[in-house]
Design an enzyme around this catalytic site. Sequence first.
Site, PDB file in Angstrom:
ATOM      1  N   SER A 162      -1.914  -4.958   9.618  1.00 57.85           N
ATOM      2  CA  SER A 162      -2.613  -6.010   8.909  1.00 57.85           C
ATOM      3  C   SER A 162      -1.870  -7.347   8.901  1.00 57.85           C
ATOM      4  CB  SER A 162      -2.851  -5.569   7.456  1.00 57.85           C
ATOM      5  OG  SER A 162      -1.594  -5.410   6.770  1.00 57.85           O
ATOM      6  N   SER A 180       1.780  -1.849   9.496  1.00 61.29           N
ATOM      7  CA  SER A 180       1.333  -3.248   9.469  1.00 61.29           C
ATOM      8  C   SER A 180       2.406  -4.282   9.769  1.00 61.29           C
ATOM      9  CB  SER A 180       0.700  -3.571   8.110  1.00 61.29           C
ATOM     10  OG  SER A 180      -0.502  -2.867   7.955  1.00 61.29           O
ATOM     11  N   LYS A 189       3.764 -13.291   4.383  1.00 57.54           N
ATOM     12  CA  LYS A 189       2.441 -12.646   4.375  1.00 57.54           C
ATOM     13  C   LYS A 189       1.777 -12.857   3.023  1.00 57.54           C
ATOM     14  CE  LYS A 189       0.311  -8.117   5.377  1.00 57.54           C
ATOM     15  NZ  LYS A 189       0.600  -6.682   5.663  1.00 57.54           N
TER      16      LYS A 189
END
Length: 491
Positions: free
Chosen positions: A155, A179, A80
Amino acid sequence: MSDLTRMTATEIAALVASGETSAVEVTRAHLDRIAAVDEQVHAFLHVDTDGALAAARAVDERRAAGEVLGPLAGVPVAVKDVLATRGVPTTVGSKILEGWRPPYDATIVQRLREAGTVMLGKTNMDEFAMGSSTEYSAYGPTHNPWDLSRIPGGSGGGSAAALAAYEAPLAIGSDTGGSIRQPGAVTGTVGAKPTYGGTSRYGLVAFSSSLDTPGPCARNVLDAALLHQVIAGHDPRDSTSIPQPVPDVVAAAKLGATGDLTGVRLGIVTEFVGEGAEPGVMAAFRESVDALTKMGAEVVEISCPTFAYALPAYYLIAPSECSSNLARFDGVRFGLRVGDDGNRSLEEVMSLTREAGFGPEVKRRIMVGTYALSSGYYDAYYGQAQKVRTLITRDFTAAFERVDALISPTTPFTAFPIGARTADPYQMYLADLFTIPTNLYGGPGISVPCGLSEGLPVGLQVMAPTMADDRMYRVAAALESAVGTFTPPAL
């Protein structure tokens, strides 16, 4: 699609260790897969082709020299874009950091390199991890491989989508309010939030410092546990890192995979099985509860009444912390700089930089947080939210005196269409309704696929006491042994 991209991380590592395939072959297969499908999925913001192949060659050289490789050596991983990676663009999904190449690695990235994993690149995310759909990325939304017209969660939707699209067998996410777990649920993958402080935040671009928790994402529970074991552990560079040994999550996952939960007591969170969840989500959850019971688990209902206040408490605490953390993005020290023509004051340059660099959701949360911390309102908003956080922690503590772990649906609904909720922030925030309490408490939680609703994945969440991450892996692996894994339609 190459057979190598369909394999689990465990299978890939075994093939590389035995010499039946090479890390370079595995890496090339995944890079080819990214080239073939990522234009549709948009899971990646940056693909580090040269770096990945160099790392893979180093693994092959070590094996050829007779070195004993780690359990994930040669396995590709997607990271990420919230974690600093030396020499590789790290944008946090924001224009304000476009083009920034950190001079150092986050601790988790460093541990991935030391373990011999191969970093494929950086995955898309909601800007500064603020969002539940990956639609707030400054670089465009990620699409769910199950249905390209739908969101992959957020997210960390890029990491979850990369797994579901077979672009990577492993990924790293971060979980502030859900997330990791919520994207796992809506993409049919596994996402685990470790105990807060169980994984290092050093090099993680901060959103909400008392909540942010990096963690593993995978297509099955054992792979997630193996990745968890690699990245977890005390880090003296992180003041919130817990100086305790990591529970043996791998052994727990293997034990759970036997399908025996005799002696395990599970609590269904009463407040999470009433109104608010889609019928299809509840149907899959109930079937999973039946499966857990058949494996020997005792399942009871547990009321945690303060969980109903978790969502509003979170949306005061997290924005308050982000309003402080994001003050460092000023157009002076690094990243974007707008309006510096020699005729403007420093304050004007800062204002223009932030106006151009931050997206609408980030600005919204900064303003909410600044207001909640302002003189005359601190006690009424931020102070009250922290009191609610304490009450939620007490509810968890009381629950874990009665049960070994808590279970609930991971998210109230399946993946919704892109654009369906961006005009209504509250409806977007509801995606994290069931995941937020765990973040406020600080304990571990995992989402594991538990079924389908109208052809879309549903996740079951397992929550455990702090530093009892092994419990959640055992229960998740047991459920996986009963319901299997889920494969999206071919891209």
